[in-house]
Design a protein around this motif. Structure first.
Motif, short mmCIF file in Angstrom:
data_model
loop_
_atom_site.label_atom_id
_atom_site.label_comp_id
_atom_site.label_asym_id
_atom_site.label_seq_id
_atom_site.Cartn_x
_atom_site.Cartn_y
_atom_site.Cartn_z
N SER A 116 -7.09 7.66 -1.38
CA SER A 116 -8.30 7.08 -0.97
C SER A 116 -8.75 5.85 -1.80
O SER A 116 -9.87 5.28 -1.29
N ASP A 117 -8.11 5.53 -2.69
CA ASP A 117 -8.67 4.41 -3.60
C ASP A 117 -8.17 2.90 -2.75
O ASP A 117 -7.26 2.95 -1.87
N SER A 118 -8.90 1.93 -3.13
CA SER A 118 -8.70 0.68 -2.70
C SER A 118 -8.32 -0.28 -3.90
O SER A 118 -8.96 0.13 -4.95
N SER A 152 0.75 -1.09 -0.07
CA SER A 152 0.21 0.01 -0.11
C SER A 152 0.84 1.20 0.08
O SER A 152 0.66 2.30 -0.56
N GLN A 153 1.84 1.17 0.83
CA GLN A 153 2.94 2.67 0.97
C GLN A 153 3.68 2.63 -0.30
O GLN A 153 3.81 3.73 -0.92
N ALA A 154 3.95 1.46 -1.13
CA ALA A 154 4.73 1.59 -2.26
C ALA A 154 3.77 2.08 -3.47
O ALA A 154 4.05 2.81 -4.16
N VAL A 155 2.62 1.72 -3.45
CA VAL A 155 1.66 2.27 -4.59
C VAL A 155 0.86 3.39 -4.34
O VAL A 155 0.38 4.19 -5.25
N PRO A 181 -17.38 -2.99 -3.60
CA PRO A 181 -16.11 -3.43 -4.56
C PRO A 181 -15.01 -2.35 -4.04
O PRO A 181 -15.46 -1.41 -3.81
N PRO A 182 -13.52 -2.77 -4.31
CA PRO A 182 -12.61 -1.99 -4.37
C PRO A 182 -12.59 -0.90 -5.54
O PRO A 182 -13.49 -1.32 -6.25
N THR A 183 -11.89 0.21 -5.32
CA THR A 183 -11.92 1.32 -6.38
C THR A 183 -11.43 0.42 -7.78
O THR A 183 -12.08 0.58 -8.94
#
Ligand code: F0G
Length: 351
Positions: free
Chosen positions: A306-308, A37-40, A175-177
């Protein structure tokens, strides 16, 4: 916990007459990935399909395809495979008491997958050609002989694989983004998109994700818009030059406003190692293609905080021990001596 046919019966084409052939597949972990998550630069989850009974997402489709084959009275199933479909077909056929015939591209199937089929009693034939040629042959055989085709051109495979999307929405509430995944024969991206749409249509969610598909650079027909005659990639599971569900993959991409891109073998192996060394999650190389893709898009500033994102990790790392071992350093051999060991590890004594 029952298998996915029992859990999602109302959304699947089964009746009381369908003999359910199940190994209690599905219900796989959705693992948060803080370092990724941090990398992306967005909130990333890993859908760990390697936790299925034969170690890949194929079990979701195979429980449906073999149950329906049993309902039709089939005595034998057949498939072409880069490995995982064959391991899954062999297991579910064994469970159903059916014969299983498997065609694989010679020398291009990872060791763990071959081992699974070898022990199962299935008939394996290596073809001097690639997956696409194997698929042509099994299509021919299933049209002219009493053997049921269980590749993802069998619509029941797609029905079963839709349940991956149901599980993600059930776990996250929506759903995720974005959903990121590898694309080979393109059955799975077709199934996920159909699953998300079905869940929206029945009112389980109001939203749909944007689909991000990734092909290996040496096997990227959808990206280039033309079949690849000699596909090549370290990710042998997606070494496919003419995907059967090509058009449906484009529909998933376009309806969702998504993209299908190529990732290099270097990017795939880097993501493969990142998952293992930074997240403790061991998947096979093909599964890392989706992660390689979002790592690249993340660097390009594609995502908002804020995206998943859910990455589908399609197969277990144990499927392909030989690719993992390429990264192993020489493993030391020592006498059973504690001090020598501490010295070898550069450990300092306490106090
Ligand atoms: N990941 C893994 C681990 C796979 O085994 C496959 C496909 C894919 C991704 C791509 O999924 O084909 O639905 O786009 N494996 C097939 C097989 C071709 O024979 O096991 P797809």
């Amino acid at each position: 916990m029952a298998g996915l046919i029992e859990r999602y019966r109302e959304f699947l084409p089964v009746t009381d007459q369908t003999p359910v052939i199940s190994l209690e597949e599905g219900n796989t972990p959705l693992i948060p990935a803080p370092r990724l998550s941090q990398a992306v630069g967005a909130d990333v989850y890993l859908k760990y399909e390697g936790a299925n009974p034969t170690g890949s997402f194929k079990d979701r489709g195979m429980t449906m395809a073999v149950s329906k084959a049993a309902e039709h009275g089939a005595k034998a199933v057949i498939c072409a495979s880069t490995g995982n479909t064959s391991a899954s077909a062999a297991a579910y056929a064994a469970r159903a008491g059916m014969q299983c015939i498997v065609l694989i591209p010679e020398g291009k199937v990872a060791l763990g997958k071959l081992a699974q089929v070898a022990l199962s009693g299935a008939s394996i034939v290596q073809i001097e050609g690639n997956f696409d040629q194997c698929l042509d042959m099994v299509r021919y055989l299933s049209e002219h002989y009493p053997v049921e085709l269980v590749n993802s051109v069998n619509p029941f495979r797609i029905d079963g694989q839709k349940t991956g999307a149901f599980e993600i929405v059930d776990a996250l509430g929506n759903p995720p983004t974005y959903q990121a995944m590898p694309v080979g024969n393109a059955g799975n991206i077709t199934a996920y998109w159909a699953g998300y749409k079905l869940y929206r249509d029945v009112g389980k969610t109001g939203a749909l994700p944007t689909m991000l598909g990734f092909q290996a650079a040496g096997a990227a027909p959808i990206v280039h818009g033309a079949p690849v005659t000699h596909p090549e990639t370290v990710a042998t599971a997606i070494r496919i030059g003419n995907p059967a569900s090509w058009k449906q993959a484009e529909v998933a991409r376009d309806e969702s406003g998504g993209t299908i891109q190529a990732v290099t073998d270097e990017e795939i192996l880097e993501a493969y190692r990142f998952l293992s060394s930074k997240e403790g999650v061991f998947c096979e190389p093909a599964s890392a293609a989706g992660v390689a893709g979002i790592l690249r898009l993340g660097k390009e500033g594609f995502f908002k905080a804020s995206d998943s994102i859910v990455c589908i990790l399609t197969g277990n790392g144990l499927k392909d021990p030989q690719t993992a071992m390429r990264f192993s350093e020489e493993i030391a051999v020592m006498a059973p001596d504690g001090r020598a060991l501490a010295e070898h590890l550069s450990l300092q004594p306490v106090g």
